[in-house]
Design a protein around this motif. Structure first.
Motif, short mmCIF file in Angstrom:
data_model
loop_
_atom_site.label_atom_id
_atom_site.label_comp_id
_atom_site.label_asym_id
_atom_site.label_seq_id
_atom_site.Cartn_x
_atom_site.Cartn_y
_atom_site.Cartn_z
N GLU A 90 0.83 -1.21 0.00
CA GLU A 90 0.00 0.00 0.00
C GLU A 90 0.86 1.25 0.00
O GLU A 90 0.60 2.21 -0.71
N ALA A 91 1.93 1.22 0.76
CA ALA A 91 2.85 2.35 0.78
C ALA A 91 3.53 2.49 -0.58
O ALA A 91 3.78 3.61 -1.04
N ASP A 92 3.82 1.35 -1.23
CA ASP A 92 4.41 1.39 -2.57
C ASP A 92 3.50 2.11 -3.55
O ASP A 92 3.95 2.92 -4.34
N ASP A 93 2.21 1.80 -3.50
CA ASP A 93 1.25 2.43 -4.42
C ASP A 93 1.21 3.94 -4.20
O ASP A 93 1.22 4.71 -5.16
N ARG B 201 2.50 6.83 -6.94
CA ARG B 201 1.66 7.94 -7.39
C ARG B 201 2.32 9.28 -7.09
O ARG B 201 2.32 10.19 -7.92
N THR B 202 2.90 9.40 -5.91
CA THR B 202 3.58 10.65 -5.54
C THR B 202 4.79 10.89 -6.44
O THR B 202 5.00 11.99 -6.93
N GLN B 203 5.56 9.83 -6.66
CA GLN B 203 6.75 9.97 -7.50
C GLN B 203 6.38 10.35 -8.93
O GLN B 203 7.03 11.20 -9.53
N GLU B 204 5.32 9.75 -9.47
CA GLU B 204 4.89 10.10 -10.82
C GLU B 204 4.46 11.55 -10.90
O GLU B 204 4.75 12.24 -11.88
N THR B 205 3.76 12.03 -9.88
CA THR B 205 3.33 13.43 -9.87
C THR B 205 4.53 14.37 -9.83
O THR B 205 4.59 15.35 -10.59
#
Length: 191
Positions: A53-56, A60-64
């Motif tokens: 869950e932390a990976d997901d 998402r944060t990294q992609e943003t």
């Protein structure tokens, strides 16, 4: 008589841990790879102990964050393009960029496919061998080369390869992934 200045004992400034005899090498100095390699290793080590869950959330944060930084970099790249230099290179410059794209990944991935377990089918190998855009890191290193050498030709060739890469992979991404999906639909990697 005064003391001989050559025989005076030199004082060594204490290290952070007040032990002057211990010198701890930094990771990037030990592997002689520079700050980029040290940052890569640190990022890989930081990634190890996370849950799914932390990976997901992290992805998402990294992609943003990547999107926020990619757009300005590519806008700046567009502002710095050496159009006149490209015209001076002529068809040979475009041919060179095409050769770089064709022979940068495929000749390495095709022979190594047998060693990489996920690449069991030819379609997998070709897809992995083709896609690999030359992007922001190449812009950084190209500008570094120009800064260090002063060579305008290096920037003209590098920027042309980068732009041809962006265009080639951008144009082929959807058709090639659809073709890949049609050829591998219903087949697992173990087939």
């Amino acid at each position: 008589m005064g003391a001989n200045p050559r025989l005076r004992r030199r004082t060594v400034p204490p290290h952070r841990d007040d032990r002057p005899h211990v010198r701890r090498p930094r990771v990037h100095q030990t592997v002689r790879g520079g700050r980029d390699l040290a940052a890569f290793v640190a990022g890989g080590a930081f990634k190890l102990p996370t849950a799914d869950e932390a990976d997901d959330r992290e992805v998402r944060t990294q992609e943003t964050v990547e999107r926020l930084f990619e757009i300005p970099v590519f806008v700046l790249l567009g502002m710095m393009l050496p159009w006149q230099g490209w015209l001076a290179l002529g068809w040979r410059g475009v041919a060179f960029a095409g050769v770089v794209l064709l022979f940068r990944r495929l000749p390495v991935v095709l022979p190594a496919a047998g060693l990489l377990s996920p690449l069991r089918r030819r379609a997998d190998t070709l897809l992995v061998g083709w896609f690999g855009p030359i992007g922001i890191a190449a812009v950084f290193y190209a500008t570094l080369v120009v800064h260090e050498t002063g060579s305008r030709l290096a920037w003209q060739i590098s920027s042309l390869v980068i732009v041809v890469s962006i265009l080639a992979y951008g144009v082929t991404a959807t058709p090639f992934t659809r073709l890949y999906g049609a050829r591998t639909d219903g087949k697992s990697a173990s087939d």
